[in-house]
Enzyme design. Structure first.
Site, PDB file in Angstrom:
ATOM      1  N   GLU A 264       0.848  -1.203   0.000  1.00  0.00           N
ATOM      2  CA  GLU A 264       0.000   0.000   0.000  1.00  0.00           C
ATOM      3  C   GLU A 264       0.879   1.247   0.000  1.00  0.00           C
ATOM      4  OE1 GLU A 264      -3.425   0.485  -0.277  1.00  0.00           O
ATOM      5  OE2 GLU A 264      -2.465   2.412  -0.567  1.00  0.00           O
ATOM      6  N   PHE A 265       0.533   2.203  -0.861  1.00  0.00           N
ATOM      7  CA  PHE A 265       1.354   3.411  -0.983  1.00  0.00           C
ATOM      8  C   PHE A 265       0.648   4.674  -0.496  1.00  0.00           C
ATOM      9  CE2 PHE A 265       3.097   0.376  -3.991  1.00  0.00           C
ATOM     10  CZ  PHE A 265       4.465   0.464  -3.740  1.00  0.00           C
TER      11      PHE A 265
ATOM     12  N   LYS B 111      10.154   3.442  10.648  1.00  0.00           N
ATOM     13  CA  LYS B 111      10.328   1.988  10.807  1.00  0.00           C
ATOM     14  C   LYS B 111      10.822   1.345   9.505  1.00  0.00           C
ATOM     15  CE  LYS B 111       5.732  -0.048   9.901  1.00  0.00           C
ATOM     16  NZ  LYS B 111       6.012  -0.614   8.584  1.00  0.00           N
TER      17      LYS B 111
ATOM     18  N   CYS C 247       5.396   4.839   9.196  1.00  0.00           N
ATOM     19  CA  CYS C 247       6.033   4.174   8.049  1.00  0.00           C
ATOM     20  C   CYS C 247       7.503   4.519   7.853  1.00  0.00           C
ATOM     21  CB  CYS C 247       5.250   4.482   6.778  1.00  0.00           C
ATOM     22  SG  CYS C 247       3.615   3.736   6.810  1.00  0.00           S
TER      23      CYS C 247
ATOM     24  N   GLY D 106      12.154  20.566   7.817  1.00  0.00           N
ATOM     25  CA  GLY D 106      11.303  20.665   9.005  1.00  0.00           C
ATOM     26  C   GLY D 106      11.988  20.042  10.196  1.00  0.00           C
TER      27      GLY D 106
ATOM     28  N   PHE E 129       8.145  17.064  -2.161  1.00  0.00           N
ATOM     29  CA  PHE E 129       8.780  16.358  -1.052  1.00  0.00           C
ATOM     30  C   PHE E 129      10.170  16.889  -0.710  1.00  0.00           C
ATOM     31  CE2 PHE E 129       8.294  12.593   1.600  1.00  0.00           C
ATOM     32  CZ  PHE E 129       6.922  12.587   1.686  1.00  0.00           C
TER      33      PHE E 129
END
Ligand code: NAD
Length: 452
Positions: free
Chosen positions: A153-154, A268, A265, A258, A254
């Site tokens: 899953e993205f 880990k 996700c 910050g 992206f």
């Protein structure tokens, strides 16, 4: 199509809501009775824009059902998705206990109540390569009935429904024509809308998810490193971002500096990739560096805050700092690995009292236990952190303001009001939400990441 989803967390629930919205008959099973009770009544367990409406509509249409009975959920399913958590183990590798337990339960259920038709079991959880082979081993005696697939899953939290409904790619790792054909059918409404479907072997699909998070995380850590260099030389990382982003080879997305990436996700998965590489005899030095920069970034920010407040107040002891944002990113209530918590911990350790506000994580109730854990870990009195009732309440009173999450609610505040409420017109912004020049004109001492 009849679909069963094992695990009603961020991935399972969004998958269920979106697949039922496309007309599938979806049953969701979770071991958490509380979650299933709430979801059955249409009450949200997580915050995701657009999710509540989809769940309520599809519950009402009976295309979506929630159950704590595995048998009920598997009954007649053509596809079973495994969407349980794969949290980090102590050594950074993915802990697959939940996944293997779920696979064992499915196997036992299918032995007790054999299915009339073959079923595709597809793992959506993020798992190291070869996990699929292990799960196939669990299903050993049922090989003629179960066809395995890896469908990573993205989606990104905060935009999960939009990402699921309009994906740019769907990855289907298979070793049988049956699984490939069933999954192609299931995802046809999405591929018809323009999503690319990549069909590949199981190991490639499994590793593709880590590859994606590794590269995304690398952009954030690279920008955070550049921002610190930029800050040291009085350059403007905001302009540098625009300049480098205009190069088509790099692209502009992206690249926001910050306080580091968090959530369930990237942290880990970057760690797990190092462990995967090690088991293959490879030293993943870039992954290590991405991780190290990310671990340091919130500490660097907390030190920046401490130095700025120190300059003015000779120490953080007994001063109150207003803090906006606790969850790991805009639009999400998820507190897992939130960098805001690391900043909070450092400020508390340095003696400050903090008034915090998060419009989403506090409303969903995820912020409070996470913050209490931090306070307990430090052995502090609970009243060192006050949960405020709004963005202005968080600075009434406060010496200055620290911003840790880029929630929309923080993007256009009433600056005059902020100034009138705080002891000093001091804002330290870990998300670069405002323009430094404009803030100076408004009379603030405004500090952000890698800008003047
Ligand atoms: P989560 O912790 O939100 O949800 C997992 C759910 O599984 C929980 O509700 C838990 O009660 C349930 N569960 C555990 N064991 C079970 C069992 N044996 N049977 C039934 N239910 C069981 O996790 P998540 O964030 O949805 O992530 C799930 C997986 O998807 C992970 O591998 C994660 O890395 C991956 N992933 C997550 C995201 C994300 O943004 N959260 C995005 C892409 C991939």
């Amino acid at each position: 199509m009849k679909v069963s989803i094992i695990g009603a967390g961020y991935v399972g629930l969004v998958t269920a809501a979106c697949l039922s919205e496309k007309g599938n008959d979806v049953k969701v099973y979770d071991i958490s009775k509380d979650k299933i009770n709430r979801l059955s009544k249409g009450k949200m367990t997580i915050h995701e824009p657009g999710l509540e409406g989809l769940v309520k509509t599809n519950l009402a249409e009976s295309r979506l059902r929630f159950t704590t009975e595995l048998g009920q959920s598997l009954d007649d399913s053509e596809v079973i998705f495994l969407a349980v958590g794969t949290p980090p183990s102590g050594d950074g590798s993915a802990d697959l206990t939940f996944l293997y337990k779920a696979a064992e339960s499915i196997k036992n259920e299918l032995i007790t109540n054999p299915m009339k038709k073959p079923v595709v079991v597809a793992t959506k959880s993020t798992v190291p390569p070869k996990t699929g082979q292990y799960i196939k081993g669990i299903f050993g005696g049922l090989n003629d009935k179960i066809f395995y697939a890896s469908v990573p899953e993205f989606l990104a939290e905060g935009t999960a429904v939009e990402n699921f409904m309009h994906p740019n790619r769907i990855v289907v790792g298979v070793d049988s024509d049956y699984a490939k054909s069933v999954l192609k059918d299931l995802f046809r409404p999405f591929t018809a809308g323009g999503a690319q479907l990549f069909s590949c072997d199981i190991e490639t699909a499994e590793l593709s998810k880590y590859a994606s998070n590794y590269l995304l995380a690398s952009r954030i850590s690279a920008m955070n490193e550049l921002a610190r260099i930029s800050g040291a030389f009085g350059a403007d990382i905001g302009m540098i971002r625009k300049i480098v982003g205009s190069d088509e080879r790099i692209g502009s997305k992206f690249l926001f500096p910050g306080i580091g990436y968090g959530g369930s996700c990237f942290p880990k998965d970057v760690k797990a990739l190092q462990s995967i590489a090690k088991s293959g005899g490879i030293d993943a030095i870039i992954a290590k560096a991405i991780d190290e920069v990310n671990e340091n970034q919130p500490l660097y920010f907390a030190n920046l805050v401490a130095n700025l407040f120190n300059d003015e107040r000779y120490g953080l002891k007994d001063i109150t700092i207003g803090m906006w944002g606790l969850s790991f990113k805009n639009g999400s209530d998820d507190m897992r690995e939130s960098r805001a918590l690391v900043v909070l911990k450092e400020l508390l350790r340095k003696g400050a009292k903090v008034r915090v506000y998060d419009p989403i994580a506090m409303k969903m109730g995820t912020a409070q236990p996470a913050v209490r854990n931090v306070v307990q870990e430090l052995g502090l009195n609970e009243n060192m952190v006050i949960f405020a009732e709004g963005i202005y309440d968080a600075i009434t009173p406060a010496y200055g303001l620290v911003i840790c999450t880029d929630h929309d609610a923080f993007k256009s505040p009433d600056f005059e009001r902020i100034k009138s409420l705080m002891c000093a017109p001091l804002i330290v912004d870990g998300r670069n939400l405002y323009e430094p020049e404009k803030m100076e004109k408004k009379g603030f001492r405004y500090f952000s990441i890698g800008r003047k």
